[in-house]
Design an enzyme around this catalytic site. Structure first.
Site, PDB file in Angstrom:
ATOM      1  N   ASP A 246      18.811  22.340   3.254  1.00 45.04           N
ATOM      2  CA  ASP A 246      20.024  23.124   3.437  1.00 45.04           C
ATOM      3  C   ASP A 246      19.944  24.000   4.689  1.00 45.04           C
ATOM      4  O   ASP A 246      18.935  24.692   4.918  1.00 45.04           O
ATOM      5  CB  ASP A 246      20.245  24.003   2.197  1.00 45.04           C
ATOM      6  N   GLU A 283      20.694  19.611   7.067  1.00 40.65           N
ATOM      7  CA  GLU A 283      22.024  20.119   7.369  1.00 40.65           C
ATOM      8  C   GLU A 283      21.860  21.081   8.540  1.00 40.65           C
ATOM      9  O   GLU A 283      21.111  22.051   8.444  1.00 40.65           O
ATOM     10  CB  GLU A 283      22.628  20.851   6.182  1.00 40.65           C
ATOM     11  N   ASP A 308      28.582  16.922  10.635  1.00 36.80           N
ATOM     12  CA  ASP A 308      29.867  17.553  10.369  1.00 36.80           C
ATOM     13  C   ASP A 308      30.894  17.238  11.448  1.00 36.80           C
ATOM     14  O   ASP A 308      32.100  17.270  11.186  1.00 36.80           O
ATOM     15  CB  ASP A 308      29.698  19.069  10.246  1.00 36.80           C
ATOM     16  N   HIS A 380      30.380  18.710  -0.833  1.00 38.38           N
ATOM     17  CA  HIS A 380      30.575  19.908  -1.657  1.00 38.38           C
ATOM     18  C   HIS A 380      31.044  21.080  -0.794  1.00 38.38           C
ATOM     19  O   HIS A 380      31.881  21.873  -1.225  1.00 38.38           O
ATOM     20  CB  HIS A 380      29.272  20.259  -2.391  1.00 38.38           C
TER      21      HIS A 380
END
Length: 580
Positions: A246, A283, A308, A380
């Site tokens: 993360d 990420e 992204d 999410h």
């Protein structure tokens, strides 16, 4: 049994308490700050540590917290896990199709065992890896999991360590790999006892969640080993195939060898010892190729990262949304989508209006396989961080959802779906918490409403994160799959994934297109050719014509005629197709 703990902040003594008995611990003669002793214990024994006569605290390396983050730890013996499957050969990342899953809302029951009952659906869909959102303990029963406080343990309401073992064992029986989302950049605000033991955090750096994890200040050797050890334990003891890391951009580290490089080297070493593939997926919002560049070439050696930029380009092309970080992409969605398909990063040193500066570096497509970037139309984050947690299915037609699926699954990236996406689930996925601290619960509630009020949302429309109904609304409705248009969309996903599995050109990680064009406005018309296959998507509301090399329609969302003899294809509105 040997018990040991790193507690350099203990000034005089550390006392071990096991099953109600107390034992004085001794400083380790070799390892500075470590304390150890032997005491009678067995699997399930409750234990904790008291520093200098202070309160009894759980083990920082606890593998199980039966009574939550503030309770005593319980002894766990991974060697005694009840595996039914034999040796698992593993599944590599290349050629994979990932499926992001939140245990607490994948089913109404919200447990590993309940999720296990749905694994057959994923295998039939053609998924290769299930990516679990964080499962470390956090206060209360229900939450996203990113406020976990025990990085070595498993959330008890989900089923604890044994429940995770049963889930992974069943996934492997279906041929599914399992990836776990882990959080190394911060711990939750409630139930975090690590600072009592040692300098796990530093004020040298700061994150959006408070003090940064100590990766480069005094004591950081042990802190780095703590998180590397946790990562290896998940992969080794629970037979996982990979980890999702993360927000690695929040891992502040000024040491010559970055923590990510140290972690990736340790994981690669474990893979060699186990004889099966293991991988890390980061990420990162840095758009910096160093994250996925091999260590021998000066990078961190992470095996892949979420992209992204591709999501934002696709999202703006589908929805026309232009607020916040979407603004840079919405200026010209066709250009943004073409640029990310061709080179991965949209921000490659270009100006970002959202940041007010230039951002990113170019990715070398000659040396970086495309499968090192994950592509998706929903995650999410991109759903749950919206005011109402609304999915694309809440505002897009089934045809546009089908177009999104085709672009994600037929591009050269590694595709990832978010649970329920495959049938166009109408259930929202909202932000929910279950904080047991009333003050923290109220602060989160007010903060959430204040954040979206600044963007024009009436406060009474923002779901209360602490209301159990918010979590309940976020649970998948599995009966939707059988109804129109959900059943048709599910069949489309299955067809595309099956085509991807049997068509090497669609999993080729090279950034090679025999043709690539994205035209617009208003909504783009997308066409790219990979080997003998043409992939086309008309996001507009009117029919479109384009020239293709292929002659046979092998998959299409709407019925359509094959190309004319001159190669002209008439593509209905809001439709995608694959031709050979």
């Amino acid at each position: 049994m040997l018990f040991e703990v790193w507690a350099p902040r203990a000034r005089r003594r550390v006392t071990l308490h096991v099953d109600g008995a107390a034992y004085a611990m001794e400083p380790d003669p070799v390892r500075v700050g470590w304390w150890c002793c032997s005491a009678p214990a067995s699997v399930g024994s409750r234990y904790g540590f008291a520093l200098d006569g202070g309160p009894l605290l759980p083990d920082p390396r606890s593998r199980r917290q039966p009574d939550g983050p503030d309770g005593l730890s319980a002894v766990v013996s991974p060697s005694r896990f009840a595996w039914r499957q034999g040796a698992w050969p593993g599944r590599p990342l290349a050629g994979a199709v990932l499926y992001e899953l939140h245990v607490g809302t994948f089913t109404g029951e919200g447990t590993f065992d309940a999720a296990t009952e749905r694994l057959g659906h994923l295998a039939e869909l053609g998924i290769t890896h299930v990516e679990l959102m964080p499962v470390c303990p956090f206060p209360g029963t229900h939450g996203w999991g990113y406020d976990g406080v025990a990085p070595w343990a498993v959330h008890e309401p989900y089923g604890g360590p044994d429940g995770l073992v049963r889930f992974v064992d069943a996934a492997h029986a279906h041929g599914l790999g399992v990836v776990l989302d882990v959080v190394h950049n911060h711990l939750g605000p409630s139930g975090n006892h690590l600072p009592v033991f040692g300098p796990y955090f530093t004020d040298t750096h700061h994150t959006p969640w408070g003090a940064a994890v100590n990766l480069d200040a005094p004591g950081s050797d042990e802190v780095r080993a703590y998180f590397v050890g946790s990562a290896l334990a998940w992969l080794r003891d629970y037979r996982l195939d990979g980890l999702r890391l993360d927000a690695v951009h929040a891992l502040a580290d000024t040491r010559p060898r970055h923590f990510l490089a140290e972690l990736s080297a340790a994981v690669d070493g474990l893979a060699r010892r186990l004889g099966r593939p293991l991988f890390l997926v980061a990420e990162s919002d840095l758009d910096d190729p160093v994250t996925i560049t091999p260590r021998e070439a000066g990078g961190h050696g992470i095996h892949a990262q979420w992209n992204d930029d591709f999501h934002h380009a696709l999202h703006t092309a589908l929805t026309g949304e232009s607020r916040g970080y979407y603004a840079d992409f919405a200026a010209d969605p066709a250009h943004a989508l073409a640029k990310t398909l061709r080179g991965g990063f949209f921000h490659d040193g270009s100006y970002s209006s959202f940041r007010g500066r230039r951002h990113g570096r170019p990715l070398d497509t000659r040396t970086t396989p495309a499968h090192r970037l994950l592509a998706y139309s929903q995650t999410h984050d991109q759903i749950g961080n919206r005011a109402l947690g609304d999915r694309l299915s809440a505002r897009l037609s089934p045809g546009l959802l089908a177009c999104a699926a085709a672009l994600v699954l037929c591009a050269p990236f590694t595709p990832m779906l978010f649970m329920g996406e495959e049938w166009g689930a109408r259930t929202p996925w909202q932000y929910f918490t279950d904080h047991t601290d009333p003050a923290l619960a109220e602060a989160v509630r007010k903060g959430r409403r204040r954040e979206f009020a600044a963007h024009g949302w009436p406060e009474d429309e923002i779901p209360d994160p602490q209301d159990p109904a918010t979590r309940d609304r976020s649970c998948l409705d599995w009966n939707e799959r059988e109804r129109t248009p959900h059943a048709e969309l599910l069949a489309w996903y299955r067809q595309l994934i099956a085509l991807r599995r049997t068509t090497p050109e669609l999993t080729d990680p090279h950034w090679t297109y025999d043709a690539l064009s994205v035209t617009g406005p208003p909504r783009p018309l997308v066409h790219f050719r990979r080997g003998p296959y043409d992939v086309v998507a008309n996001l507009g509301d009117r029919p479109a014509e384009l020239n293709v090399a292929a002659r046979e329609v092998i998959a299409s969302w709407r019925p359509m005629s094959p190309p004319a003899p001159d190669g002209t294809l008439r593509l209905p509105p809001e439709t995608a197709a694959v031709l050979r």
